[in-house]
Design an enzyme around this catalytic site. Structure first.
Site, PDB file in Angstrom:
ATOM      1  N   GLU A   1      34.291  36.415  33.159  1.00  0.00           N
ATOM      2  CA  GLU A   1      32.918  35.953  33.369  1.00  0.00           C
ATOM      3  C   GLU A   1      31.898  36.716  32.516  1.00  0.00           C
ATOM      4  OE1 GLU A   1      32.091  35.075  37.435  1.00  0.00           O
ATOM      5  OE2 GLU A   1      29.934  34.907  37.079  1.00  0.00           O
TER       6      GLU A   1
ATOM      7  N   HIS B   1      25.275  27.260  42.538  1.00  0.00           N
ATOM      8  CA  HIS B   1      26.205  26.425  43.297  1.00  0.00           C
ATOM      9  C   HIS B   1      25.397  25.720  44.391  1.00  0.00           C
ATOM     10  CE1 HIS B   1      29.604  25.014  45.544  1.00  0.00           C
ATOM     11  NE2 HIS B   1      30.437  25.520  44.652  1.00  0.00           N
TER      12      HIS B   1
ATOM     13  N   ALA C   1      37.172  33.486  45.063  1.00  0.00           N
ATOM     14  CA  ALA C   1      37.352  32.113  44.565  1.00  0.00           C
ATOM     15  C   ALA C   1      38.096  31.288  45.606  1.00  0.00           C
ATOM     16  CB  ALA C   1      38.109  32.132  43.245  1.00  0.00           C
ATOM     17  N   GLN C   2      37.532  30.160  45.923  1.00  0.00           N
ATOM     18  CA  GLN C   2      38.117  29.338  46.987  1.00  0.00           C
ATOM     19  C   GLN C   2      38.872  28.142  46.408  1.00  0.00           C
ATOM     20  OE1 GLN C   2      34.700  28.190  49.317  1.00  0.00           O
ATOM     21  NE2 GLN C   2      34.587  30.143  50.380  1.00  0.00           N
TER      22      GLN C   2
ATOM     23  N   LYS D   1      34.744  50.066  39.480  1.00  0.00           N
ATOM     24  CA  LYS D   1      33.682  50.890  40.064  1.00  0.00           C
ATOM     25  C   LYS D   1      33.720  50.960  41.591  1.00  0.00           C
ATOM     26  CE  LYS D   1      29.984  47.389  39.887  1.00  0.00           C
ATOM     27  NZ  LYS D   1      28.636  47.103  39.396  1.00  0.00           N
TER      28      LYS D   1
ATOM     29  N   LEU E   1      38.611  30.652  36.298  1.00  0.00           N
ATOM     30  CA  LEU E   1      39.848  31.434  36.451  1.00  0.00           C
ATOM     31  C   LEU E   1      40.781  31.099  35.284  1.00  0.00           C
ATOM     32  CD1 LEU E   1      40.318  30.971  40.310  1.00  0.00           C
ATOM     33  CD2 LEU E   1      39.666  33.085  39.156  1.00  0.00           C
TER      34      LEU E   1
ATOM     35  N   ARG F   1      29.226  25.337  33.754  1.00  0.00           N
ATOM     36  CA  ARG F   1      30.683  25.403  33.884  1.00  0.00           C
ATOM     37  C   ARG F   1      31.217  24.281  34.765  1.00  0.00           C
ATOM     38  NH1 ARG F   1      34.102  28.477  38.066  1.00  0.00           N
ATOM     39  NH2 ARG F   1      32.167  28.436  39.208  1.00  0.00           N
TER      40      ARG F   1
ATOM     41  N   GLU G   1      37.352  18.134  42.456  1.00  0.00           N
ATOM     42  CA  GLU G   1      36.061  18.834  42.546  1.00  0.00           C
ATOM     43  C   GLU G   1      35.035  18.131  41.665  1.00  0.00           C
ATOM     44  OE1 GLU G   1      36.748  23.007  41.795  1.00  0.00           O
ATOM     45  OE2 GLU G   1      37.552  23.268  43.812  1.00  0.00           O
TER      46      GLU G   1
ATOM     47  N   HIS H   1      25.609  31.529  41.126  1.00  0.00           N
ATOM     48  CA  HIS H   1      27.048  31.529  41.354  1.00  0.00           C
ATOM     49  C   HIS H   1      27.843  32.010  40.142  1.00  0.00           C
ATOM     50  CE1 HIS H   1      30.751  30.292  43.199  1.00  0.00           C
ATOM     51  NE2 HIS H   1      31.019  29.415  42.247  1.00  0.00           N
TER      52      HIS H   1
ATOM     53  N   SER I   1      38.909  45.108  37.600  1.00  0.00           N
ATOM     54  CA  SER I   1      40.216  44.805  38.193  1.00  0.00           C
ATOM     55  C   SER I   1      40.241  43.420  38.837  1.00  0.00           C
ATOM     56  CB  SER I   1      40.576  45.881  39.219  1.00  0.00           C
ATOM     57  OG  SER I   1      39.532  46.012  40.168  1.00  0.00           O
TER      58      SER I   1
ATOM     59  N   ARG J   1      27.595  20.528  39.356  1.00  0.00           N
ATOM     60  CA  ARG J   1      26.791  21.453  40.169  1.00  0.00           C
ATOM     61  C   ARG J   1      25.327  21.496  39.758  1.00  0.00           C
ATOM     62  NH1 ARG J   1      31.279  26.295  40.247  1.00  0.00           N
ATOM     63  NH2 ARG J   1      32.666  25.116  41.586  1.00  0.00           N
TER      64      ARG J   1
HETATM   65  C1  FAD Z   1      32.425  32.656  46.055  1.00  0.00           C
HETATM   66  C2  FAD Z   1      33.043  32.339  44.721  1.00  0.00           C
HETATM   67  C3  FAD Z   1      33.931  31.269  44.579  1.00  0.00           C
HETATM   68  C4  FAD Z   1      34.492  30.967  43.325  1.00  0.00           C
HETATM   69  N1  FAD Z   1      35.419  29.945  43.229  1.00  0.00           N
HETATM   70  C5  FAD Z   1      36.023  29.712  42.042  1.00  0.00           C
HETATM   71  C6  FAD Z   1      37.080  28.744  41.941  1.00  0.00           C
HETATM   72  O1  FAD Z   1      37.475  28.119  42.913  1.00  0.00           O
HETATM   73  N2  FAD Z   1      37.641  28.537  40.705  1.00  0.00           N
HETATM   74  C7  FAD Z   1      37.243  29.221  39.584  1.00  0.00           C
HETATM   75  O2  FAD Z   1      37.786  28.976  38.508  1.00  0.00           O
HETATM   76  N3  FAD Z   1      36.271  30.168  39.674  1.00  0.00           N
HETATM   77  C8  FAD Z   1      35.660  30.440  40.870  1.00  0.00           C
HETATM   78  N4  FAD Z   1      34.698  31.406  40.950  1.00  0.00           N
HETATM   79  C9  FAD Z   1      34.370  32.194  39.758  1.00  0.00           C
HETATM   80  C10 FAD Z   1      35.503  33.200  39.500  1.00  0.00           C
HETATM   81  O3  FAD Z   1      35.930  33.757  40.722  1.00  0.00           O
HETATM   82  C11 FAD Z   1      35.030  34.318  38.593  1.00  0.00           C
HETATM   83  O4  FAD Z   1      34.390  33.804  37.462  1.00  0.00           O
HETATM   84  C12 FAD Z   1      36.218  35.147  38.124  1.00  0.00           C
HETATM   85  O5  FAD Z   1      36.972  35.578  39.225  1.00  0.00           O
HETATM   86  C13 FAD Z   1      35.731  36.334  37.320  1.00  0.00           C
HETATM   87  O6  FAD Z   1      36.820  37.189  37.095  1.00  0.00           O
HETATM   88  P1  FAD Z   1      36.610  38.483  36.214  1.00  0.00           P
HETATM   89  O7  FAD Z   1      37.929  39.147  36.145  1.00  0.00           O
HETATM   90  O8  FAD Z   1      35.940  38.111  34.954  1.00  0.00           O
HETATM   91  O9  FAD Z   1      35.547  39.354  37.055  1.00  0.00           O
HETATM   92  P2  FAD Z   1      35.603  39.895  38.549  1.00  0.00           P
HETATM   93  O10 FAD Z   1      36.696  39.288  39.324  1.00  0.00           O
HETATM   94  O11 FAD Z   1      34.235  39.774  39.102  1.00  0.00           O
HETATM   95  O12 FAD Z   1      35.921  41.441  38.351  1.00  0.00           O
HETATM   96  C14 FAD Z   1      34.950  42.302  37.803  1.00  0.00           C
HETATM   97  C15 FAD Z   1      35.484  43.726  37.897  1.00  0.00           C
HETATM   98  O13 FAD Z   1      34.700  44.596  37.097  1.00  0.00           O
HETATM   99  C16 FAD Z   1      34.396  45.773  37.833  1.00  0.00           C
HETATM  100  N5  FAD Z   1      33.184  46.373  37.279  1.00  0.00           N
HETATM  101  C17 FAD Z   1      31.980  45.788  37.056  1.00  0.00           C
HETATM  102  N6  FAD Z   1      31.130  46.687  36.518  1.00  0.00           N
HETATM  103  C18 FAD Z   1      31.809  47.856  36.394  1.00  0.00           C
HETATM  104  C19 FAD Z   1      31.477  49.150  35.919  1.00  0.00           C
HETATM  105  N7  FAD Z   1      30.248  49.487  35.475  1.00  0.00           N
HETATM  106  N8  FAD Z   1      32.435  50.120  35.943  1.00  0.00           N
HETATM  107  C20 FAD Z   1      33.680  49.859  36.419  1.00  0.00           C
HETATM  108  N9  FAD Z   1      34.047  48.651  36.899  1.00  0.00           N
HETATM  109  C21 FAD Z   1      33.121  47.660  36.878  1.00  0.00           C
HETATM  110  C22 FAD Z   1      34.251  45.252  39.255  1.00  0.00           C
HETATM  111  O14 FAD Z   1      34.306  46.308  40.181  1.00  0.00           O
HETATM  112  C23 FAD Z   1      35.438  44.295  39.308  1.00  0.00           C
HETATM  113  O15 FAD Z   1      36.637  45.015  39.519  1.00  0.00           O
HETATM  114  C24 FAD Z   1      34.116  31.722  42.193  1.00  0.00           C
HETATM  115  C25 FAD Z   1      33.223  32.788  42.325  1.00  0.00           C
HETATM  116  C26 FAD Z   1      32.691  33.101  43.570  1.00  0.00           C
HETATM  117  C27 FAD Z   1      31.731  34.261  43.696  1.00  0.00           C
END
Ligand code: FAD
Length: 504
Positions: free
Chosen positions: A364, A232, A47-48, A36, A381, A375, A116, A340, A11, A279
């Site tokens: 991701e 990072h 994400a900041q 989960k 995002l 990256r 950045e 990161h 989500s 980075r």
């Molecule tokens: C501190 C921080 C700062 C960041 N800043 C930036 C930024 O400024 N710009 C940018 O582009 N990116 C940034 N990133 C990276 C970016 O946030 C992520 O790459 C992106 O949000 C990933 O989105 P996603 O939907 O793929 O996964 P996520 O947002 O991680 O969502 C994963 C989902 O999968 C669920 N899940 C996992 N395993 C299971 C399972 N077995 N069963 C059920 N559910 C499960 C989790 O509970 C979660 O809901 C940052 C990351 C971090 C940690």
């Protein structure tokens, strides 16, 4: 819940954007999101910095964003994919705006674009230093507008079910009821995020255990480039913390310096761009500096910046630093590189399709070819939005011809209620220590690490068999972490030029 047309795991931005776009196009289809933990327990919400989009075409251009992305990726990006993502960015941004997601503007009403590391222009749209939180909450809020989307929290996906290399659904653990069940789907989309929790120092929250990659691997999907874990360079150094708090790249874009214990800006020795190098280069430079000096951290220096403007831009960062005992206006902040971002993952084509039929991967957890070895900041995002769009378009074309599988694979077996087992915790700590040493020092040899992972697996298996069954989800999660660690190891081994550096 026995079947759903579209099954989405996760989500974060990828899962939510995919679901909303699909629900708009096809209100007749049932769309199920499993997650989960709680709905907003994601990497997305942390994400900041923001999202990279070329909006100011007088000074900036797609070509320059493409060039910056390719340069950061160290020659391993797929140019066609990079172009597709960069050129689609304005359209996907407009969709986010239509979903009520806000970004900061200047007094004249123009976008307040951040700069950045690795970007040749100001092109990062952001909402203060809480860009991800803003996207997560606004997308979650949108779900109530679509009766054909249902989201289940505390549903832990265990494994994909396949027939003849075709994904037919998934087994999952319902944490509240303590039961394992199976759900059939016509299309399944993995949006499970990264694997930062494999390491001692990481910015990723506890959910980032690589479950999607492990599940896809067990089902036979192609996994690629897992050795390219991005560290990072500027996580706040606090002993005993996991995850570590991130001090966004945008802080360096705003003018902060990185200095060593002699208060020298040492990065120019490694790259002419200094604090605005990418980075990987900065993390490696810090690692080398730490190795030379035997110190545990270097510093981020913001003392010369306008404190009021700094606070306006970075309220959460300032508040967190103050709470931890560091005043950015008065003293340098201790920092260390931290795991990161996972640049590799489940290999997908330009339509987010994996090597298993009817199985998609977005965000991701996927390897799209955009990032290459490293990256570019704020491209992830964006990648999630573009591939959610591509995947949704592709799924629209095939969904009506896909039949539900008639095979029901699992009994609905009760397993007592969920609680974290204390037994897995020391094993997890040893795994994180082992993987950190392998990735950040040149001392670990692959055979020793392989043996440690095998022993950890045996130990976890025996604990699970002899222990009460309350440990089920943490055991499955740990098993996934071991699988992903092993993949990471094997991928690193076949790529000898893998860069290593020291973080502590
Ligand atoms: C501190 C921080 C700062 C960041 N800043 C930036 C930024 O400024 N710009 C940018 O582009 N990116 C940034 N990133 C990276 C970016 O946030 C992520 O790459 C992106 O949000 C990933 O989105 P996603 O939907 O793929 O996964 P996520 O947002 O991680 O969502 C994963 C989902 O999968 C669920 N899940 C996992 N395993 C299971 C399972 N077995 N069963 C059920 N559910 C499960 C989790 O509970 C979660 O809901 C940052 C990351 C971090 C940690």
């Amino acid at each position: 819940m026995e079947k759903t047309d579209i099954l989405i795991v996760g989500s974060g931005i990828s899962g939510l954007f995919f679901a909303i776009k699909m629900a708009k196009k096809r209100p007749d289809l049932s769309i199920t999101i499993l997650t989960k933990a709680s709905a907003d327990s994601t990497n997305t919400r942390y994400a900041q910095g923001g999202i990279a989009v070329v909006t100011n075409t007088e000074e900036d251009s797609f070509e320059q964003h493409i060039r910056d992305t390719l340069q950061a990726g160290g020659g391993s990006c797929n140019t066609e994919i990079v172009r597709m993502v960069v050129e689609q960015a304005p359209e996907r941004l407009q969709e986010l705006l239509n979903l009520q997601v806000d970004f900061d503007t200047t007094v004249s009403g123009a976008w307040d674009l951040g700069l950045e590391g690795g970007h040749s222009h100001h092109r990062i749209l952001h909402y203060k230093d809480q860009s991800g939180l803003e996207m997560e909450r606004k997308l979650l809020r949108q779900l109530s507008r679509y009766p054909n989307i249902v989201l289940f929290e505390d549903y832990f996906s265990i494994d994909l079910t396949t027939e003849n290399n075709c994904c037919t659904g998934m087994s999952y653990y319902d944490k509240t009821r303590g039961t394992i069940k199976h759900i059939r789907s016509r299309i399944t989309v993995l949006c499970t995020g990264g694997c930062g929790q494999l390491f001692q120092n990481t910015t990723n929250p506890e959910i980032a255990t690589g479950d999607g990659v492990a599940m896809a691997f067990r089902a036979g999907a192609v996994i690629k480039d897992m050795q390219y874990i991005q560290f990072h360079p500027t996580a706040l150094y606090e002993t005993g913390k996991n995850p570590l708090f991130l001090l966004s790249e945008a802080v360096r874009g705003f003018g902060a310096y990185i200095i060593n214990h002699n208060y020298e800006r040492f990065l120019f020795k490694y790259d002419t761009r200094g604090e605005l190098a990418t980075r990987d280069i900065i993390s490696k430079a810090i690692g080398t500096e730490l190795l030379k000096t035997s110190e545990k951290h270097v510093y981020l220096d913001c003392r010369h910046l306008n404190a009021k403007r700094f606070y306006e831009h970075f309220p959460s960062i300032t508040d967190y630093c103050l709470k931890s005992g560091f005043d950015p206006a008065k003293e340098p902040i201790p920092i260390v590189p931290a795991a990161h971002y996972q640049c590799g993952g489940i290999q997908v084509d330009k339509n987010a399709r994996t090597s298993i039929q009817n199985l998609y991967a977005v965000g991701e957890c996927a390897q799209t070819g955009l990032h290459g070895k490293n990256r570019l900041a704020s491209n992830s995002l964006l990648e999630a939005l573009v591939f959610a769009h591509q995947g949704m378009q592709s799924a629209l074309k095939t969904i009506d011809s896909i039949r539900f599988s008639t095979v029901i694979t699992l009994n609905q077996q009760p397993i007592a209620s969920y609680s974290t087992t204390p037994s897995i915790k020391p094993l997890k700590a040893l795994l994180q220590k082992t993987m950190t040493a392998f990735f950040t020092t040149e001392a670990s040899d692959i055979n020793t690490v392989r043996n440690t992972l095998k022993k950890l697996k045996q130990k976890a298996d025996s604990l699970f068999q002899s222990h009460d069954r309350n440990s089920f989800p943490s055991y499955i999660e740990f098993r996934n972490m071991l699988t992903v660690s092993m993949i990471l190891l094997e991928h690193s081994y076949s790529t000898p030029e893998i860069e290593s550096f020291t973080t502590s």
